[in-house]
Each structure stands twice: as structure tokens, then as C-alpha cells.
Write an enzyme that holds these catalytic residues in place. Structure first.
Site, mmCIF file in Angstrom:
data_model
loop_
_atom_site.group_PDB
_atom_site.id
_atom_site.type_symbol
_atom_site.label_atom_id
_atom_site.label_comp_id
_atom_site.label_asym_id
_atom_site.label_seq_id
_atom_site.Cartn_x
_atom_site.Cartn_y
_atom_site.Cartn_z
ATOM 1 N N SER A 1 1.864 6.652 2.484
ATOM 2 C CA SER A 1 2.646 7.649 3.224
ATOM 3 C C SER A 1 3.842 8.148 2.422
ATOM 4 O O SER A 1 4.409 7.429 1.601
ATOM 5 C CB SER A 1 3.159 7.047 4.529
ATOM 6 N N GLU B 1 -8.470 -0.944 6.903
ATOM 7 C CA GLU B 1 -7.276 -1.058 7.737
ATOM 8 C C GLU B 1 -7.657 -0.997 9.216
ATOM 9 O O GLU B 1 -7.140 -1.756 10.037
ATOM 10 C CB GLU B 1 -6.307 0.080 7.403
ATOM 11 N N GLN C 1 0.862 -1.184 0.000
ATOM 12 C CA GLN C 1 0.000 0.000 0.000
ATOM 13 C C GLN C 1 0.897 1.233 0.000
ATOM 14 O O GLN C 1 1.587 1.498 0.979
ATOM 15 C CB GLN C 1 -0.879 -0.059 1.247
#
Lengths: 406, 330
Positions: free
Chosen positions: A133, A248, A130
């Protein structure tokens, strides 16, 4: 009120147990005190383990059958999780793909993407990561700067992602990028599926503070992504990302399972170590153990309440954030009590016998208080969405991102 | 798994909320500090049947479970009601073998309190002020009942009816009652934790309501993370305490082997959760929260007293650790 399986749940659990025993020889197991396995060193075994579990019907339990899942319930998923933990099978190599990327593809992908990606994800033929960030966009994810610029039938991606778990073994990732810097920060984002083996993708493992290399930084230099790999419409990336983040929260929030070292492990440790302490130290140590047990039980039984709500068809609400917040705090109490019980060994990274359980947990938990929603972000979510307190005023939500409203 | 209240318990809680809101309040708790009566008082609690919830039907009670009683006690805690249902629940366990006493407990014809010795004296005991019949454990481990003189100290929280007792008469109800006594004390700890749950929830709600309204530096104070996070931590504590209280109350009847661990876990957590909630409530209100007229200090008083009753957090954390190490977690 009761804490037992219903007859249907008991039957399902027995079936899961039978399957795990039947395939035990083909599955990777972790030893006592070990929680996870380094994906880099045991990649092949981890992939095989997930494939065997998939073929036994224990992966993608809640996914729709048309996408290769079992069409089961959240309760069945939780039973599988409990039985995998009981059998000491480490976290599935594709836990991020299963918990977050896959559900995002199911919700926002094209039929072609679902067909191509989901069966391979379930079998761990492909591992997913994923890519959210960035160095300048953590809790404030919508401040991300990685750009995707349209060029014919492709998008050209440049930028950097960071703290990307599994990127070093991943085949695909879901990538959130800025496609329109002239729009406000949340409105100019688009989600893509990116091939991690594509030219221009560079993965550099990052060493975590306790020394292991579990996550990575990922660089994109003129990486071309076909427009057919877009997830959702251009500019809809934030809405798509919320699907991922909601999944999540459910994946980490847990339904009554301990984050960190199970409290039973602490109790067994105390049983062994307490008699070696002098009287005054025993008194102090029992306070620490008692506090850790109470915090763990409070979190566990609160998880059971949430689990009961889910089993009646409820959807996970913002309360799930409390599970992760309190679970992290409880895990820290457990780890701290465990470390203190080590006595003289507590100042070393491992005991004289080489046991790292408590030091590894102590060193892992600061990361858990950051990943998947920091403690502070979770408190904001709970304060605003559960208690109804007003949000802080923000200056970054309406002006164009390129204009400096970041 | 079904970890939730049943429809009957939800109805009972709603009924109890209406009753307590109509018969007790923080205002009444303040008046009790100034010499007024504790509300709603023993008679009203007996008349509505709350003193006999766990007393068998054959003795005039409702024959309910401890969970039935705990959901009612939570509502009493929310408005700082007295006497405590912990006293009724503890006494009901102790007089199980004496139906005539159970009947007097349930119908309120005897004002019963349970005293923690050493007899014939006692440490400050809940609801002993105004009681006429006392239950205690003597030095030989026998359960005794008798009359006595109660000497209250100057109250910190008048709703708890605390007093030291000197028994003037006593007779043995049961020999060798150590285990019964221990179970009764665990049951009382669960009910006190349930009352603390109600009080903590009310204190958090009060503070949240104020933080949604009060403005400072140009915006509502609940928008500041320093305030918001303090309230969230208090709320998370309340949410978790509810789980421990339900589990412990359920265990008392359905899984008695789990009661000692669950009761101590609930009581230890209750002490800290109510204290945190009450302190946050005073702090969020600022100067007004520090006044006699405001309700915040009444919850604070309840917190500062309850945390020490029926064993403080240190005692119960120690018990949790000992029980867990001895195998109570399985």
C-alpha cells in the site's frame, strides 16, 4: 456429517498439544483478554517463540519439505492454529512472512532466494513485511507510484509505502514497484525482495487510532536492489502480487475461528455483568448478546463448511472473502455488546480494574474492515466472481500509467 | 470434521427439487391468495412420502433424520410450497408415542396441525386451515389431540394455511409433556428455517438474474455497487443461514443437547435473512417487482409471515443469549 477429528487428525492434535506442553516454558503466552503482543516491546521473545515452535514442527506446516516446511495439509495447519490459540500463544512474529511473503518466494523466487530466505524466515531469524500500500494506492493497489529504475545490475527504488505492519522490526520485505510507467497500470509493475536494513530505507512508526503503533510508513531514497532479488519477470509484478493477496485472503478468512474477541469471552462477560443491570436493561442486553452469538456461530459454522471443502483437497475460492466480510461484522457485534455490558465503564478506555479488552476490540475492528481487502472491495469480489454480476466500467486499465490513466 | 451433506441427502434434495418444481410454484402461491388451493397440498406430500420422513418405519414412515427432512424442506421453500414440512416434523415428534397417529400423519389419512394455545383456543397456527386433527398442550402440561374448528384470517401468505382454532373435543395423549412440546417446537423452527433458506436463496437468484440483464444509464444495473453490494449482503446471509440450518438439523438427532441453541440461532437468522433477501428482490426489480403479477411479492409475503411464526427473532435471540449464558456454548 460430524464435527469430530478423524483418528488421524486426533492423533496429530494430540501430538501438537504434547509439543506445546513440553515447550511451554520457552514460549511466550498472553493473558486472558489479551489477543496480541506488541512486536516492538517483545520482539526477542516473539522471535524465540517462533523458533521453538519451528523446531517442534509447528511452523510452515503446509510448506514443502524441500523449503524447510513439513509438507502437511491445510487441516493440520488449522489444527495447529486452533491449538496455539487454545494455549494462548500470540500470533507468530512472522505471520506476514509465513502467510504471504514466504508463499510468494516459493512460487516466484529463484532457487538461490528460496535457499537463502525460507529457512531463516521459518525460524524467525529474519522477520518479513509486505510493502504494497501507498498513500495514493490502497484498494487500488495497481495505482502505486514507488518506482524502480534499472541501473546496471541493480534497480534504484524511490517512493513511499504505508500501513506496513511489522516494518519497524522487519529484516526483509516484498516490495511492489513500478518499473515501466509507459505501460498500463497493471502491466508496469515488478516485485522485489528488499533488505530493510539497506541504506536509504527509513521506517517511521504510525500511531493507530487507538494509540498503539502497529504499522509504519516506509520511505525509499535511492535504495539499490540487486537484479537477483527480483521475484518474477519485470512487468509481471501484478501476477506475483495476486499470489500474495490470495494467500492473504486464506490467512485472514479463517476456517471457523473468530476474528476479534472470541464469542465465548463475550458470553462469560455477560454472565458476570447481566445480573448487575435492571430488568429492562437486561432484556435489551440479551438482544445484543443473542445477535452477536448468532452472527458468530453463523460465521463459525460457515467456516467449518469451507474447511470441509479444503480437507477434501479443494482450493480456496472467492467465497473465502465472505468469511472475512461476515467475520468482521460478527466481531463488531461481539465488541459492541461487550462494550455496552460495561455500563458506566463503557465511556472510558479501560475499566476501573484496568481491563481494556472491549475498548481495544472496538477500536481495532474499524481497521479490520479496511486491511486485507476493505468490506467494499470484498463485496465487489463476491458480486463479480461468485454471483456473476458485471464489473463497473473502468477507464484506467488500458492506457499508459504515465499518461494519466490512474 | 465433515460438515457437508452426504450423497444420499444430495440425491434426496435433487429429487425433492424436481418434485416441488413440478407441483408448486410462486404462481400457485398467487392463486392461493386469490382463493385457489395450496400447492402441492397434503395429499401429494403424503403420497411422495414427505410427511413421514421422520416418522419411524414401523409406523409407515421413512425413519429418516431431521437433516434428511430439512434438505427436502429447503426445496419446498424455494417454490413457496405448502403445507409446511415444519408441521409434519413437529407432529412426528409429538405423536412418537402413538404409532397409529404417526401412521395417519405419514399416509395423510389425518390432516394434522399443531396449535399453540391457550386451549381450547389458539393463536394463528401453521396449516390449521383445512386440518381435521389438532395437537396441543393444555394448561396442565398434557399433550392433547382432538377435533376443532379453524377460523382463518384474511391471508397475507395463503401458503401457510394460518388459522385460529377452537377445539371441540380433546383427549390426553401424554401427561407432563412440556419437554416433548418444547423439543417439537424447536424441530419445527429448524424446518421453517430450512424452508426460509430455500425461499431466500430463490429470491436472491431471481434478483441476481434480473441485475445481470436489466440496463439503466447505459449499463447493466448489477454493475452498480449500490445494487451489487445489496445482493452480496443478501447472498452472504443465505450462505450463512445454510450453515446454521444444517447444524441445527444435524444436532436434533446427533447432539440433542445442542438443539435448543442451534434451533433458535437458525430461526432468528432465518427471519432476518429471508426478509432481507425478499426486500432486496423487490427493490432490484423496481416497478415491475411491485406488481401483483410478478413473483417477488410472494417471497416478500412469505418473509413477512414466517419471521413471526414459531417465535419471532426477538424471542429466539433472547433464547440464544439465555442458553449461551447458561453454558450452552461450552
Amino acid at each position: 456429517m460430524d464435527f469430530d477429528d478423524t483418528p488421524e487428525e486426533a492423533e496429530y492434535r494430540a501430538g501438537v498439544r504434547r509439543a506445546l506442553e513440553e515447550h511451554a516454558a520457552e514460549l511466550l503466552h498472553v493473558g486472558a483478554g489479551e489477543e496480541t503482543v506488541d512486536a516492538a516491546t517483545a520482539e526477542a521473545e516473539l522471535r524465540r517463540t517462533q523458533r521453538v515452535l519451528y523446531e517442534a514442527g509447528l511452523v510452515g506446516v503446509t510448506w514443502p519439505r524441500e523449503h524447510g516446511g513439513r509438507g502437511g495439509t491445510l487441516v493440520q495447519q488449522a489444527i495447529v492454529q486452533q491449538e496455539l490459540a487454545r494455549a494462548r500463544i500470540p500470533a507468530l512474529v512472522n505471520h506476514i512472512g509465513l502467510g504471504m511473503c514466504g508463499p510468494t518466494v516459493i512460487a516466484h523466487g529463484s532457487d538461490d532466494q528460496r535457499r537463502r530466505y525460507l529457512p531463516r524466515l521459518l525460524r524467525a531469524d529474519d522477520v518479513w513485511c509486505q510493502l504494497f500500500s501507498e498513500p495514493a494506492a490502497g484498494s487500488d493497489l495497481a495505482a502505486l507510484r514507488t518506482t524502480a529504475v534499472r541501473d546496471g545490475d541493480d534497480w534504484v527504488v524511490n517512493g513511499q509505502k504505508v500501513w506496513t505492519t511489522l516494518a519497524h522490526v522487519a529484516d526483509h520485505g516484498i516490495l511492489l514497484a513500478r518499473t515501466d510507467p509507459q505501460r498500463p497500470k497493471h502491466a508496469g509493475l515488478t516485485m522485489f525482495v528488499v533488505d530493510m536494513h539497506a541504506p536509504g530505507v527509513t521506517v517511521r512508526p504510525l500511531r493507530q487510532m487507538i494509540g498503539s503503533a502497529g504499522f509504519n510508513e516506509v520511505f525509499f531514497d535511492d535504495v539499490r536492489i540487486p537484479d537477483s532479488e527480483r521475484l518474477g519477470e519485470p512487468g509481471e509484478g501484478w501476477r506475483v502480487a495476486l499470489t500474495t493477496l490470495m494467500n492473504e485472503r486464506v490467512a485472514i478468512g479463517g476456517a471457523g475461528s473468530d476474528l476479534g474477541v472470541p464469542v465465548e469471552t463475550l458470553v462469560a462477560h455477560a454472565r458476570q455483568r447481566l445480573p448487575q443491570l435492571d430488568h429492562d436493561r437486561q432484556v435489551l442486553a440479551r438482544q445484543a448478546v443473542g445477535r452477536a452469538v448468532v452472527a458468530s456461530l453463523a460465521t463459525r459454522y460457515t467456516g467449518y463448511r469451507r474447511f470441509t471443502e479444503l480437507s477434501r483437497g479443494g482450493v480456496p475460492g472467492p467465497e473465502a472473502s465472505a468469511g472475512k466480510l461476515a467475520g468482521t461484522a460478527a466481531a463488531k457485534l461481539v465488541a459492541d455488546a461487550g462494550v455496552r455490558l460495561l455500563g458506566d465503564d463503557a465511556v472510558y478506555a479501560a475499566t476501573a480494574e484496568g481491563d481494556e479488552t472491549w475498548q481495544r476490540s472496538q477500536g481495532f475492528l474499524p481497521g479490520l474492515a479496511i486491511a486485507g481487502g476493505t468490506d467494499q472491495v470484498l463485496r465487489n469480489i463476491l458480486g463479480e466472481r461468485v454471483l456473476g454480476l458485471p464489473p463497473e466500467p473502468r477507464s484506467d486499465k488500458s492506457a499508459p500509467f504515465a499518461g494519466g490513466a490512474r | 470434521m465433515n460438515f457437508d451433506l452426504g450423497p444420499d441427502q444430495r440425491d434426496a434434495a435433487a429429487g425433492a427439487r424436481d418434485f416441488y418444481r413440478g407441483s408448486a410454484s410462486p404462481t400457485a402461491a398467487r392463486e392461493a391468495l386469490e382463493g385457489g388451493a395450496v400447492a402441492p397440498g397434503r395429499k401429494a406430500l403424503a403420497d411422495i412420502g414427505f410427511l413421514g420422513i421422520t416418522v419411524p418405519e414401523s409406523a409407515g414412515g421413512a425413519g429418516g433424520s431431521l437433516l434428511d427432512l430439512a434438505v427436502v424442506a429447503e426445496q419446498g421453500g424455494a417454490v413457496l410450497a405448502g403445507p409446511s414440512l415444519a408441521t409434519a416434523a413437529r407432529a412426528a415428534v409429538l405423536v412418537a408415542g402413538a404409532p397409529h397417529l404417526a401412521a395417519q400423519l405419514a399416509d395423510g389419512s389425518a390432516a394434522v396441525a399443531v396449535v399453540d394455545g391457550p386451549l381450547p383456543g389458539s393463536s394463528p397456527s401453521v396449516d390449521a386451515a383445512g386440518a381435521t386433527l389438532f395437537l396441543g398442550l393444555d394448561d396442565d402440561g398434557a399433550l392433547v389431540v382432538g377435533e376443532g374448528e379453524a377460523t382463518p384470517g384474511r391471508p397475507l401468505d395463503a401458503t401457510r394455511g394460518l388459522a385460529s382454532v377452537r377445539l371441540t373435543s380433546r383427549r390426553v395423549l401424554a401427561e407432563d409433556a412440556g419437554q416433548l412440546w418444547a423439543r417439537a417446537r424447536q424441530v419445527a423452527a429448524v424446518v421453517l428455517a430450512a424452508e426460509d433458506l430455500g425461499a431466500a436463496d430463490a429470491a436472491v437468484q431471481m434478483a441476481v438474474g434480473y441485475a445481470q440483464q436489466r440496463e439503466a444509464f447505459g449499463r447493466r444495473i448489477g454493475s452498480y455497487q449500490a445494487v451489487k453490494h445489496m445482493l452480496v449482503d443478501a447472498w452472504v446471509g443465505v450462505d450463512q443461514l445454510r450453515s446454521l440450518v444444517w447444524w441445527a438439523a444435524w444436532a436434533a438427532d446427533a447432539a440433542p443437547e445442542e438443539l435448543p441453541l442451534a434451533a433458535s440461532a437458525a430461526k432468528a437468522h432465518a427471519a432476518e435473512v429471508l426478509e432481507r433477501a425478499a426486500e432486496a428482490c423487490v427493490q432490484v426489480h423496481g416497478g415491475i417487482g411491485f406488481t401483483w403479477e410478478h413473483d417477488a411479492h410472494l417471497y416478500w409475503r412469505r418473509a413477512k409471515v414466517d419471521r413471526l411464526l414459531l417465535g419471532d427473532a426477538a424471542e429466539h435471540l433472547d433464547a440464544v443469549a439465555r442458553l449461551a449464558v447458561a453454558g450452552a456454548l461450552g
